[in-house]
Design a protein around this motif. Sequence first.
Motif, PDB file in Angstrom:
ATOM      1  N   VAL A 194       1.867   6.725   7.345  1.00  0.00           N
ATOM      2  CA  VAL A 194       1.206   5.546   6.768  1.00  0.00           C
ATOM      3  C   VAL A 194       0.949   4.478   7.818  1.00  0.00           C
ATOM      4  CG1 VAL A 194       2.278   5.941   4.525  1.00  0.00           C
ATOM      5  CG2 VAL A 194       3.349   4.351   6.134  1.00  0.00           C
ATOM      6  N   ASP A 229       1.806   6.917  -2.183  1.00  0.00           N
ATOM      7  CA  ASP A 229       1.672   5.527  -2.620  1.00  0.00           C
ATOM      8  C   ASP A 229       3.001   4.783  -2.559  1.00  0.00           C
ATOM      9  OD1 ASP A 229      -1.125   5.317  -3.187  1.00  0.00           O
ATOM     10  OD2 ASP A 229      -0.822   6.592  -4.936  1.00  0.00           O
ATOM     11  N   HIS A 268       3.358   3.851   1.038  1.00  0.00           N
ATOM     12  CA  HIS A 268       2.357   2.824   1.347  1.00  0.00           C
ATOM     13  C   HIS A 268       2.779   1.466   0.789  1.00  0.00           C
ATOM     14  CE1 HIS A 268      -1.124   3.907   3.634  1.00  0.00           C
ATOM     15  NE2 HIS A 268      -1.307   5.043   2.982  1.00  0.00           N
ATOM     16  N   GLN A 309      -4.306  -1.643   7.632  1.00  0.00           N
ATOM     17  CA  GLN A 309      -3.934  -0.489   6.809  1.00  0.00           C
ATOM     18  C   GLN A 309      -3.284  -0.952   5.512  1.00  0.00           C
ATOM     19  OE1 GLN A 309      -4.508   2.667   7.144  1.00  0.00           O
ATOM     20  NE2 GLN A 309      -2.715   3.957   6.829  1.00  0.00           N
ATOM     21  N   TRP A 316      -4.918  -0.333   1.776  1.00  0.00           N
ATOM     22  CA  TRP A 316      -4.224   0.364   0.689  1.00  0.00           C
ATOM     23  C   TRP A 316      -4.094  -0.539  -0.534  1.00  0.00           C
ATOM     24  CZ3 TRP A 316       0.199  -0.837  -2.005  1.00  0.00           C
ATOM     25  CH2 TRP A 316       0.589   0.117  -2.958  1.00  0.00           C
TER      26      TRP A 316
END
Length: 829
Positions: A408, A479, A482, A521, A525
């Motif tokens: 990630v 997820d 993240h 990033q 997300w």
Amino acid sequence: MGTEGDSFFVAFQDAWQAVAAATKAQREMTSHVWPADEPVRVRIGVHTGTPTIFDDGYIGMDVHRCARVASAAHGGQIVISAATADLVVAALPKDVVLVDLGYHQLKDLPAPERLYQVSAHGLPATFPPLKSLGAATRLPAPATPLVGRQAELARVVSLLLHEGARLVTLTGPGGAGKTRLAVEVGLRHAIEFPGGVHFVMLANDRTAAQMWSTLATTLGLAPNDRPEQLGTGHLGDLPMLIVLDNLEQIHEADTLVAALLRTARHLVVLATSRRPLHLPEEHDYPIQPLSLPPEASLSSAQASPAVELFLQQARRVRPTFELTEHNAADIVAACRRLDGLPLALEIAAARMKLFSPRALSARLEDTLDLPATGRGTPHRHHTLRDTIAWSYDLLSPELREAFAALGVFAGGADLGALAAVLVDPSGRESVDALETVTGLLDASLITVTEDLDGEPRVGLLEHARAFAREALVAAGTLDEIHLRHAEHYLGVLDTVAPALVGAHTWTARDRLDTERDNLRQALRWALDATTADQGPGEGLALRLCVGLGHYWDLGAHYVEARDWLEEAVGQTNDASPSLARCLGGLAIVHSRLGDTAECRRWAGAAVDMCREADFAGETLARALRVTALAPLLDGDTQVAISRLEEAFEALNDAGDSPIRHRILGDLAIASGIAGNLHRSLELLEKAIPLAQACNEFQTVGLLQLNRASVLRDLGRTAEAHAETITLISTLLHEGHPRDLVLGAESLAEVLLDLDSNAAAVALLGAADATRARTGYARDWAQEAAMQDAFHSARRSMSGDEWHDAYRTGRETPIAILLRAQADSAGQSA
């Protein structure tokens, strides 16, 4: 002025006198009849500058620079700096010309110098390359020599240097060695590109806008410059090689590359990508895996580039390892199973620290299902995937989870970030990040570099990162990881962003620069999670934008800020203080870009939302404050003052708000523009101690700068000059381009009042150049003030004097001019 050894140090009052003397000296040396026909050849270097007088001599950086210019020359050669060339080029006689030798790095000098050769009738014209440290280059240093690519290297060089190709794209599977070959081309042939060789790593970029931001940063352009500016100034008039590394994931990369080639006629691009760009100018040059031994014999293995690379990498972990009759067949088998792919060979060879060639080969047999050689790129891609999977399967379950979690991150991670996303199976406590990194480093699945503070920074090769993300998807935890990643970097912003206006601006900015890709990033997300209705994404996206606001403003990243903010507010329906801050942030960004209509629209949206949601205190005050921006830009100071007074009243229930002094400062500016100078000074006297109490040193400097401007308008010129000079050291320390511009323009106005016209015009030129680079536009009041300053200077100076001073300013970094003024004022005192 003196001698040192057999060298002479000579000073002239005029640059042309120096060049004329140098030319005459070389002509007389050349025509002289020397004993035994053994001519004496001398080298001459000329530079123009302003050295410091010391003990009846000269000292300073310009003396040192002149010595370095001379040292780069050969016997019989005259080499001059760009500073000298600019002064003499228009006055050269017909039999004397200047030959541009490009930019060269000279010993002990921080930046490359542009050098010229004086060529005159009757003097030698051809010399070897200058004895400098080389042309300006920005290339990574390879860890090992290039192996097995002699033919490819020769072909690429021929395309670039002999066949007129302006775009060569090295294509092929991931891990084939495209980047390594491109770097080698630049290293070996930098001298052919006097404009420099620049390596631009694009692996973390996904859009053409991000690609341009990275490219502009590498080339020293401002984030808001456009590709068309690559063809102007020193970036456009000399042959330059740009290595664009890792293009395949960037949407519309072809459009940007085409624009670069169209606008910069001396630019040559060497790109690496898994797929071609399909441009008319492009030469697509596929990079295949290294050739494999046709037989399993020792002699066949010794002639194989794939085996040579395997041995090179194996000796990095096992220095005494040798290829022998006994192990040749096993090594050849391993190289064949790895399909000769360089990245696969490197990862596998790292296991030689633990295994014999036979044991290694057996493990490859068990874990890799390689197709026959030559079945096309997709199969070679599977080879790399299987190579990474093999190393992954050798890890403990805990290290596998850690390796997957690294997928990630973008741009690497420090140990604290790793600890934030890694938890033990029970979920009760963080995994030991240092122990985890050690295990993954032993498996050669990660890279470890040094962070700003000397601590380890962990990264993944792009192919390994893609594999890690697939592992997270397969485990159903993408997820979740993240979310931890985004929450960690929100915490980084909460900690670091406040320091951007404090005493440690540069440290804080460097930290956020390092984490820029991770911040992008996290924001990407969070926005995608909002679209997918995944709960926490919406709030996170807004809070990340709020945290990034001052960082974007400080770096003049206005376009990027606008794009992120518009996407964030466009996905949000529920009123919140964070949404109000983002709406206000959009107003601020558009004010920086000079778009008053959009500034007014977003500021109004922020206030409307606050009123509808019954937000009061600081939240409402912030929104009301930005509604004054558009009126100020449009010259409607009374409306601006009314809005700011309303904002200040909204703070009555907010306690010690950190924006109280900012609103007072804005009121002071608006009052000054409206002509109420005494009121402006009174407001500034209230705002400055409040800002000092909040430790906002950068804000304090701006407020004091405004006070100096008001003092000048009140006719208290000496006080204004003293105040501005005192502030210069603060401005130079913080380094915000906007603040430097305002400081330079303010000081220029004061200097004009003191009849220091040339220094004032130079500062105005430097300010104009900085504004052009950063995209920071003047509002109407600033523009009117600067027009008055320009007219005043033109009335006090001849046309030539004005143009010379203004040109000097545009060509000199603004910080250097400000520092010179501070030094001059100190000496006068």
